[in-house]
Design a protein around this motif. Structure first.
Motif, PDB file in Angstrom:
ATOM      1  N   PRO A   1      74.058 -63.925  11.896  1.00 45.02           N
ATOM      2  CA  PRO A   1      72.751 -64.403  12.362  1.00 45.02           C
ATOM      3  C   PRO A   1      72.916 -65.490  13.412  1.00 45.02           C
ATOM      4  O   PRO A   1      73.915 -66.221  13.439  1.00 45.02           O
ATOM      5  CB  PRO A   1      72.105 -64.955  11.077  1.00 45.02           C
ATOM      6  N   GLY A   2      71.911 -65.622  14.276  1.00 43.11           N
ATOM      7  CA  GLY A   2      72.007 -66.560  15.387  1.00 43.11           C
ATOM      8  C   GLY A   2      72.186 -68.000  14.966  1.00 43.11           C
ATOM      9  O   GLY A   2      72.766 -68.802  15.708  1.00 43.11           O
ATOM     10  N   SER A   3      71.689 -68.369  13.773  1.00 44.03           N
ATOM     11  CA  SER A   3      71.786 -69.758  13.322  1.00 44.03           C
ATOM     12  C   SER A   3      73.135 -70.092  12.688  1.00 44.03           C
ATOM     13  O   SER A   3      73.380 -71.243  12.328  1.00 44.03           O
ATOM     14  CB  SER A   3      70.683 -70.050  12.301  1.00 44.03           C
ATOM     15  N   VAL A   4      73.995 -69.118  12.553  1.00 44.74           N
ATOM     16  CA  VAL A   4      75.284 -69.311  11.892  1.00 44.74           C
ATOM     17  C   VAL A   4      76.357 -69.654  12.920  1.00 44.74           C
ATOM     18  O   VAL A   4      76.518 -68.962  13.928  1.00 44.74           O
ATOM     19  CB  VAL A   4      75.691 -68.047  11.102  1.00 44.74           C
ATOM     20  N   GLY A   5      77.095 -70.721  12.649  1.00 45.56           N
ATOM     21  CA  GLY A   5      78.188 -71.086  13.531  1.00 45.56           C
ATOM     22  C   GLY A   5      79.409 -70.212  13.299  1.00 45.56           C
ATOM     23  O   GLY A   5      79.717 -69.857  12.164  1.00 45.56           O
ATOM     24  N   HIS A   6      80.090 -69.858  14.371  1.00 48.46           N
ATOM     25  CA  HIS A   6      81.303 -69.043  14.264  1.00 48.46           C
ATOM     26  C   HIS A   6      82.517 -69.878  14.634  1.00 48.46           C
ATOM     27  O   HIS A   6      82.560 -70.489  15.709  1.00 48.46           O
ATOM     28  CB  HIS A   6      81.214 -67.819  15.183  1.00 48.46           C
ATOM     29  N   VAL A   7      83.490 -69.929  13.728  1.00 49.62           N
ATOM     30  CA  VAL A   7      84.757 -70.609  13.970  1.00 49.62           C
ATOM     31  C   VAL A   7      85.818 -69.523  14.172  1.00 49.62           C
ATOM     32  O   VAL A   7      86.243 -68.874  13.206  1.00 49.62           O
ATOM     33  CB  VAL A   7      85.145 -71.516  12.788  1.00 49.62           C
ATOM     34  N   PRO A   8      86.245 -69.257  15.402  1.00 49.74           N
ATOM     35  CA  PRO A   8      87.222 -68.184  15.632  1.00 49.74           C
ATOM     36  C   PRO A   8      88.586 -68.526  15.034  1.00 49.74           C
ATOM     37  O   PRO A   8      89.073 -69.645  15.187  1.00 49.74           O
ATOM     38  CB  PRO A   8      87.311 -68.085  17.154  1.00 49.74           C
ATOM     39  N   ILE A   9      89.176 -67.584  14.338  1.00 54.05           N
ATOM     40  CA  ILE A   9      90.544 -67.708  13.840  1.00 54.05           C
ATOM     41  C   ILE A   9      91.280 -66.409  14.140  1.00 54.05           C
ATOM     42  O   ILE A   9      90.646 -65.377  14.384  1.00 54.05           O
ATOM     43  CB  ILE A   9      90.589 -68.010  12.316  1.00 54.05           C
ATOM     44  N   PRO A  10      92.611 -66.406  14.114  1.00 57.77           N
ATOM     45  CA  PRO A  10      93.353 -65.175  14.388  1.00 57.77           C
ATOM     46  C   PRO A  10      93.228 -64.188  13.228  1.00 57.77           C
ATOM     47  O   PRO A  10      92.781 -64.523  12.125  1.00 57.77           O
ATOM     48  CB  PRO A  10      94.810 -65.663  14.523  1.00 57.77           C
ATOM     49  N   GLU A  11      93.648 -62.949  13.485  1.00 56.34           N
ATOM     50  CA  GLU A  11      93.763 -61.960  12.420  1.00 56.34           C
ATOM     51  C   GLU A  11      94.806 -62.462  11.414  1.00 56.34           C
ATOM     52  O   GLU A  11      95.858 -62.978  11.795  1.00 56.34           O
ATOM     53  CB  GLU A  11      94.219 -60.614  12.982  1.00 56.34           C
ATOM     54  N   LEU A  12      94.522 -62.299  10.133  1.00 54.28           N
ATOM     55  CA  LEU A  12      95.436 -62.752   9.086  1.00 54.28           C
ATOM     56  C   LEU A  12      95.923 -61.553   8.284  1.00 54.28           C
ATOM     57  O   LEU A  12      95.148 -60.651   7.977  1.00 54.28           O
ATOM     58  CB  LEU A  12      94.738 -63.746   8.153  1.00 54.28           C
ATOM     59  N   GLY A  13      97.198 -61.571   7.912  1.00 53.45           N
ATOM     60  CA  GLY A  13      97.725 -60.498   7.078  1.00 53.45           C
ATOM     61  C   GLY A  13      98.489 -59.456   7.869  1.00 53.45           C
ATOM     62  O   GLY A  13      98.604 -59.507   9.097  1.00 53.45           O
ATOM     63  N   LEU A  14      99.014 -58.489   7.131  1.00 50.36           N
ATOM     64  CA  LEU A  14      99.798 -57.398   7.701  1.00 50.36           C
ATOM     65  C   LEU A  14      99.023 -56.100   7.560  1.00 50.36           C
ATOM     66  O   LEU A  14      98.183 -55.958   6.681  1.00 50.36           O
ATOM     67  CB  LEU A  14     101.138 -57.262   6.971  1.00 50.36           C
ATOM     68  N   SER A  15      99.335 -55.134   8.416  1.00 55.05           N
ATOM     69  CA  SER A  15      98.718 -53.814   8.303  1.00 55.05           C
ATOM     70  C   SER A  15      99.786 -52.795   7.946  1.00 55.05           C
ATOM     71  O   SER A  15     100.462 -52.927   6.957  1.00 55.05           O
ATOM     72  CB  SER A  15      97.998 -53.463   9.612  1.00 55.05           C
ATOM     73  N   GLY A  16      99.995 -51.815   8.794  1.00 57.19           N
ATOM     74  CA  GLY A  16     100.902 -50.737   8.411  1.00 57.19           C
ATOM     75  C   GLY A  16     102.261 -50.785   9.076  1.00 57.19           C
ATOM     76  O   GLY A  16     102.938 -49.754   9.152  1.00 57.19           O
ATOM     77  N   GLN A  17     102.678 -51.954   9.580  1.00 55.68           N
ATOM     78  CA  GLN A  17     103.959 -52.036  10.273  1.00 55.68           C
ATOM     79  C   GLN A  17     105.114 -51.743   9.317  1.00 55.68           C
ATOM     80  O   GLN A  17     105.033 -52.023   8.128  1.00 55.68           O
ATOM     81  CB  GLN A  17     104.140 -53.420  10.899  1.00 55.68           C
TER      82      GLN A  17
END
Length: 358
Positions: free
Chosen positions: A29-45
């Motif tokens: 929602p527009g009233s919510v602040g967004h704090v960008p962070i990197p992707e966390l965790g591993l996938s299928g490597q």
């Protein structure tokens, strides 16, 4: 998580969400602040790529911790952690705080997951799990844990009652090996009258797995009977299926797609991992067992009375236990409690939360 954020805003809370730029941040929602962070965790490597990805993950934890420390430096925010793989970042950012709540929607099943949970435990006040099955291993770590069930919209338009000579079974979710798509294909290979629809997209690093599925689907015993749908709108897609399959080979806390199928009256065949799947509302089979899954699918697709019973049991289950009108406010009250009227929500990308590796 988005449901809880929207409810927090409606109740007058000031909300900030720490998450990677992507699907979640785009829908805030527009009233919510967004704090960008990197992707966390591993996938299928795999192999060397997995080692390199682990080093990147460590650095991403450090960056996320710095972002969280800055976002909550006034010391008034109630932190809600929406991802197992975000716990180390939280522990590094607020090591002496004890008011952080972990919303548990994974089942701890691997050595890596338990190690991450132990690291994060120092910053946790308590946890809220989406099922008793998910709560058990968290309690075993000595973390106070309550249960708040998942829910889906109810009532919704039901699926038509189908009676086709070539039934369609479907599987919906991210395409990664622990979800068991390969088990479903092996099961259906010996059911020549059954077609399969695979809805969803591959996780980063799991493209080779998707390629193997496509190769298997092209062999003579399955040729022409398997369709890959990609990203779909869930309910309209599920309404077109005779049976929904949840074939996960690793435990799941409570597959939301199972509840969505029940909400429209589509019978469910699922691996017996607990969560929101039980023998009173679904046909349950052993994990990673194509023969057991084949027998279950044969029973459900051929037995009209069984399908009718599963349909009615699933609808009743949603109405009485998983109606989001009741589950959403209950989960919010359980998670947030009587805390300060400010909340910051560290949330890793949803793909990082899956127990898809040892």
């Amino acid at each position: 998580m988005l449901d809880l954020v929207e409810l927090a805003v409606a109740r007058g809370y000031r909300v900030r969400v720490a998450c990677p730029v992507g699907a979640l941040s785009d829908r805030l929602p527009g009233s919510v602040g967004h704090v960008p962070i990197p992707e966390l965790g591993l996938s299928g490597q795999q192999g060397g790529a997995r080692f390199a990805a682990a080093l990147v993950m460590l650095w991403h934890w450090v960056l996320a911790a710095a972002a969280l420390r800055k976002a909550s430096r006034d010391g008034r925010a109630r932190l809600v952690v929406n991802s197992t793989m975000a716990l180390p970042a939280v522990a590094m950012s607020v090591p002496r705080r004890r008011d952080t709540v972990w919303l548990v929607h994974d089942i701890l099943a691997s050595t890596r997951q338990f190690a991450v949970a132990r690291i994060g435990r120092m910053a946790l006040a308590r946890a809220v799990a989406v099922s008793e099955r998910a709560a058990a291993p968290v309690r075993a770590l000595g973390i106070e844990t309550e249960v708040a069930w998942l829910g889906v919209p109810w009532p919704v338009e039901p699926a038509p009652v189908l009676d086709r000579s070539h039934p369609v079974v479907g599987i919906l979710g991210v395409i990664t090996e622990w979800k068991g798509h390969h088990v479903l294909l092996e099961a259906v290979a010996a059911l020549p009258g059954v077609c399969v629809e695979i809805a969803g997209t591959a996780l980063p690093g799991d493209e080779p797995y998707l390629a193997r599925l496509r190769d298997r689907a092209g062999r003579p015993d399955l040729a022409g009977r398997v369709h890959f749908l990609g990203h779909v709108d869930p309910l309209p897609t599920i309404r077109g299926w005779d049976v929904l399959v949840s074939a996960s080979v690793l435990p799941e806390a409570g597959p939301l797609v199972v509840l969505e199928a029940m909400s429209v009256g589509v019978p469910v065949v699922a691996t017996d991992h607990g969560g929101n799947v039980s023998t009173d509302v679904a046909v349950c089979v052993r994990p990673d067992d194509p023969h057991a899954l084949r027998e279950a699918l044969s029973r459900v697709t051929e037995d009209h009375a069984l399908r009718a019973r599963l349909r009615e049991a699933g609808l009743a289950n949603i109405a009485t236990r998983h109606n989001r009108t009741r589950t959403r406010p209950h989960m919010f009250d359980t998670v947030v409690g009587d805390g300060d009227r400010a909340m910051s929500t560290p949330a890793a990308n949803s793909t990082s939360a899956a127990p898809n590796s040892p």
